[in-house]
Design a protein around this motif. Structure first.
Motif, mmCIF file in Angstrom:
data_model
loop_
_atom_site.group_PDB
_atom_site.id
_atom_site.type_symbol
_atom_site.label_atom_id
_atom_site.label_comp_id
_atom_site.label_asym_id
_atom_site.label_seq_id
_atom_site.Cartn_x
_atom_site.Cartn_y
_atom_site.Cartn_z
ATOM 1 N N UNK A 139 6.183 10.205 -0.923
ATOM 2 C CA UNK A 139 6.667 9.130 -1.795
ATOM 3 C C UNK A 139 6.119 7.919 -1.409
ATOM 4 N N UNK A 140 6.216 6.968 -2.502
ATOM 5 C CA UNK A 140 5.742 5.600 -2.474
ATOM 6 C C UNK A 140 5.679 4.739 -3.613
ATOM 7 N N UNK A 141 5.466 3.718 -3.690
ATOM 8 C CA UNK A 141 4.903 2.693 -5.013
ATOM 9 C C UNK A 141 3.693 3.268 -5.457
ATOM 10 N N UNK A 142 3.708 3.426 -6.781
ATOM 11 C CA UNK A 142 2.337 3.841 -7.414
ATOM 12 C C UNK A 142 1.176 2.936 -7.349
ATOM 13 N N UNK A 143 0.433 2.893 -6.180
ATOM 14 C CA UNK A 143 -0.608 2.234 -6.229
ATOM 15 C C UNK A 143 -1.720 2.952 -5.278
ATOM 16 N N UNK A 144 -2.648 2.244 -5.006
ATOM 17 C CA UNK A 144 -3.708 2.700 -3.976
ATOM 18 C C UNK A 144 -3.297 3.425 -2.786
ATOM 19 N N UNK A 145 -2.200 2.612 -2.085
ATOM 20 C CA UNK A 145 -2.087 3.054 -0.855
ATOM 21 C C UNK A 145 -1.344 4.647 -1.005
ATOM 22 N N UNK A 146 -0.532 4.897 -1.917
ATOM 23 C CA UNK A 146 -0.106 6.282 -2.302
ATOM 24 C C UNK A 146 -1.207 7.297 -2.418
ATOM 25 N N UNK A 147 -2.221 6.764 -3.299
ATOM 26 C CA UNK A 147 -3.191 7.805 -3.682
ATOM 27 C C UNK A 147 -3.918 8.331 -2.236
ATOM 28 N N UNK A 148 -3.988 7.100 -1.197
ATOM 29 C CA UNK A 148 -4.953 7.428 -0.182
ATOM 30 C C UNK A 148 -3.621 8.302 0.873
ATOM 31 N N UNK A 149 -2.557 8.235 0.629
ATOM 32 C CA UNK A 149 -1.620 8.993 1.484
ATOM 33 C C UNK A 149 -1.791 10.369 1.210
ATOM 34 N N UNK A 150 -1.671 10.704 -0.212
ATOM 35 C CA UNK A 150 -1.774 12.081 -0.766
ATOM 36 C C UNK A 150 -3.304 12.627 -0.221
ATOM 37 N N UNK A 151 -4.532 11.908 -0.420
ATOM 38 C CA UNK A 151 -5.910 12.362 -0.245
ATOM 39 C C UNK A 151 -5.787 12.473 1.509
ATOM 40 N N UNK A 152 -5.069 11.677 2.463
ATOM 41 C CA UNK A 152 -5.067 12.080 3.681
ATOM 42 C C UNK A 152 -4.453 13.475 3.843
#
Length: 68
Positions: A8-21
């Protein structure tokens, strides 16, 4: 054993990186992402379920899923 996490997280690049990781560590997408507006913070938040099959382990509630 199959493990489950809800990222979960704010819909931003950080969240996309979390999913990609998570994907790079062998986790797999488990359904569609969900989005909701957080009126208190004034931002969109999202969630993505992921699962991973881990061999040779037994489930323990104290395990850190992100380290699997």
């Amino acid at each position: 054993m199959k493990l489950y996490r809800l990222l979960t997280g704010v819909d931003d690049a950080h969240f996309c990186h979390k999913v990609s990781l998570a994907l790079s560590k062998g986790w797999e997408l488990a359904g569609s992402p969900a989005y909701a507006f957080d009126a208190a913070e004034g931002v969109m938040k999202c969630a993505q379920p992921v699962t991973k099959v881990v061999e040779g382990k037994q489930y323990d509630p104290s395990m850190k899923l992100g380290e699997q």
